[in-house]
Scaffold this motif. Structure first.
Motif, short mmCIF file in Angstrom:
data_model
loop_
_atom_site.label_atom_id
_atom_site.label_comp_id
_atom_site.label_asym_id
_atom_site.label_seq_id
_atom_site.Cartn_x
_atom_site.Cartn_y
_atom_site.Cartn_z
N GLU A 54 0.84 -1.21 0.00
CA GLU A 54 0.00 0.00 0.00
C GLU A 54 0.87 1.26 0.00
O GLU A 54 0.62 2.19 -0.74
N ALA A 59 -1.52 3.58 -2.50
CA ALA A 59 -2.86 3.15 -2.11
C ALA A 59 -3.88 3.38 -3.23
O ALA A 59 -4.88 2.70 -3.31
N HIS A 60 -3.60 4.37 -4.11
CA HIS A 60 -4.60 4.69 -5.14
C HIS A 60 -4.21 4.20 -6.53
O HIS A 60 -4.59 4.76 -7.53
N THR A 61 -3.42 3.16 -6.57
CA THR A 61 -3.12 2.54 -7.86
C THR A 61 -4.08 1.37 -8.06
O THR A 61 -4.62 0.84 -7.07
N ASP A 62 -4.26 0.94 -9.32
CA ASP A 62 -5.13 -0.20 -9.59
C ASP A 62 -4.64 -1.44 -8.85
O ASP A 62 -5.42 -2.20 -8.30
N GLU A 65 -5.56 -0.86 -5.14
CA GLU A 65 -6.98 -0.57 -4.90
C GLU A 65 -7.86 -1.74 -5.31
O GLU A 65 -8.78 -2.10 -4.61
N LYS A 66 -7.52 -2.33 -6.47
CA LYS A 66 -8.44 -3.34 -7.00
C LYS A 66 -7.87 -4.75 -7.05
O LYS A 66 -8.61 -5.71 -7.11
N ARG A 205 -10.37 9.05 -10.39
CA ARG A 205 -8.90 9.14 -10.46
C ARG A 205 -8.42 10.59 -10.34
O ARG A 205 -7.35 10.84 -9.81
N SER A 208 -8.07 11.09 -6.73
CA SER A 208 -7.12 10.27 -5.97
C SER A 208 -5.72 10.25 -6.58
O SER A 208 -4.72 10.24 -5.87
N ASN A 209 -5.63 10.25 -7.90
CA ASN A 209 -4.33 10.08 -8.55
C ASN A 209 -4.39 10.64 -9.98
O ASN A 209 -4.43 9.89 -10.96
#
Ligand code: HAM
Length: 448
Positions: A54, A59-62, A65-66, A205, A208-209
């Protein structure tokens, strides 16, 4: 054929013997080129504290996150699993570098790793939930020559595997984290009032990014991006100079590249150099490999500021390319000798014969069941053995054995006591699969 009760989980696959040959071949090329360039093998656990990914990957990458496979141990609270299967090697290797105090070693410390990674992606061609990567990391020293040399090692491997002509090296410099932060802010400002035209995913996105919008595949986003601020406007002079030097070194090493100002990569830890090896026909989709510089990652994971650089390639994608390109790999599993026998005496003799042949480095199979000679011969044919040895009651009595050349369909009877030297000669000493453990001085270990 009956329907299997169980199948592999979605997005995973068995690596069957026919693909193992490719695996072994690729690993060999990686080990060989890695050793030549001073890289040392490292294996880190398949799962780590999830915070490592993380924090490291973002934390805000695919990927985080997913796609993170979370793992809970019995002790931990299932609502918040403490661990995750590794989606890649870099973060875990940096954790190991810090944990084992490797700052004390001569720098840079250079690692390579080969193994499975896990991403809970939507499975499709070239995209699996469990796949293999080989990975290279250079930690502890920063110089453009290291970037160029790492790319060279990858290029050599892809060339050894005969798929380099199918790929293009795409390269970019994404500047420092400050320049990326400035661009992120500029992108958010630019999209004020335009958000509602963005597809839902990209709208999220943007918050977040925002950098992720730059390589968005969404048509609406691409149109809106036409007048948006670009990375190039925010890159500092030092990064520009660094990039120019990397390119100069690549030219010196005669490595062709394509400068791609839109390449940003999907992991947050990168700064400055980023690159990918793209399939010439599909472009960004299903890149065979990628990497870049990550000069803040070690600090992010609790170490003292230490520069880093690395890259990884997907082995399944490489195998796909090798097959498409018709690259043949040696088959080391071929059967040299099939031993057929009939009668209790012959069976006993064959048990010893099979052992002796195998000890000599000859791949030997034997049908030790009670089947007829004819059906044993059919079996030998199916196993594609080069020669079949036949020992029936008559041969045992006469002290002989029959050798049959399966391709030529010819056979001859020889004295049983001559069988080992005869076979050795027929196969050729250089083709025997003899294996002895050697110590550092090259002496056989059991020789003392
Ligand atoms: P990555 O671009 O995420 O980089 O992955 C590297 C390669 O792994 C991809 O180019 C692709 O060939 C393969 N790969 C990724 N996801 C999948 C998947 N779901 N199925 C099959 N193959 C896949 C990294 O992982 C970075 N850690 C590279 C790096 C090392 N950067 C610095 N050091």
């Amino acid at each position: 054929m009956s329907q299997p009760l169980f199948r592999t989980p979605k997005g995973t696959h068995d690596c069957l013997p026919e693909d193992q040959q490719y695996m072994t071949y690729i690993k060999k090329a990686v080990r060989h080129r890695g050793r030549q360039a001073g890289y040392k093998r490292i294996d880190t656990p398949m799962y780590e504290n999830r915070a490592i990914f993380e924090r490291g990957i973002g934390a805000h990458t695919d990927i985080v996150e997913k796609e993170l496979f979370l793992v809970s141990s019995k002790q931990s609270d299932d609502d918040a699993p403490a661990f995750a299967l590794r989606p890649e090697f870099t973060a875990g290797i940096c954790r190991a570098y810090i944990e084992h105090g490797m700052q004390q070693l001569p720098q840079p410390v250079e690692f390579y790793a080969i193994g499975q990674c896990f991403r809970h992606d939507r499975p499709q061609k070239g995209r699996y939930r469990q796949f293999h990567q080989f990975d290279f990391e250079v930690i502890g020293l920063k110089d453009p020559s290291l970037d160029a040399q790492l790319i060279q090692v990858l290029t050599k491997i892809l060339d050894d595997l005969k798929i380099l002509p199918r790929l293009t090296l795409q390269i970019n410099n994404i500047g420092t984290s400050e320049s990326r932060r400035a661009l992120a802010q500029a992108l958010q400002d630019y999209f004020i009032g335009k958000e509602r035209h963005l597809p839902e995913l990209d709208r999220a996105r943007l918050k977040s990014n925002p950098m992720r919008l730059l390589d968005s595949k969404e048509e609406d986003t691409r149109v809106l991006l036409k007048n948006a601020p670009t990375l190039a406007q925010f890159i500092d002079d030092e990064s520009k100079q660094y990039h120019a030097t990397v390119l100069e070194y690549l030219e010196m090493l005669e490595i062709p590249y394509v400068e791609n100002p839109l390449l940003v990569r999907g992991l947050d830890y990168y700064n400055q150099t980023v690159f990918e090896f793209w399939d010439q026909s599909t472009g960004a989709q299903n890149a065979v490999g990628g990497g870049g510089r990550y000069d803040s990652l070690i600090e992010l994971l609790g170490g003292s500021p230490t520069p880093g650089l690395g890259a990884a390639c997907g082995i399944e994608r490489i195998i796909w390319h090798m097959k498409e390109a018709g690259v043949q790999v040696p088959n080391k599993d071929q059967v040299d000798i099939f031993v057929a026998q009939l009668g209790p005496e012959a069976k006993k003799t064959c048990l010893k014969l099979i052992t002796d042949l195998r000890e000599m480095g000859i791949h030997t199979l034997g049908a030790l069941g009670e089947a007829s000679l004819k059906s044993q011969m059919r079996l030998a044919d199916k196993f594609q053995s080069r020669y079949t040895l036949l020992l029936g009651k008559m041969e045992v009595k006469n002290g002989t054995i029959i050798i049959r050349d399966m391709a030529a369909g010819k056979q001859k009877e020889i004295k049983f006591k001559d069988i080992l030297p005869t076979i050795k000669k027929m196969l050729g000493e250089q083709n025997l699969d003899a294996y002895t453990l050697k110590d550092q001085l090259g002496k056989e270990v059991d020789e003392d």
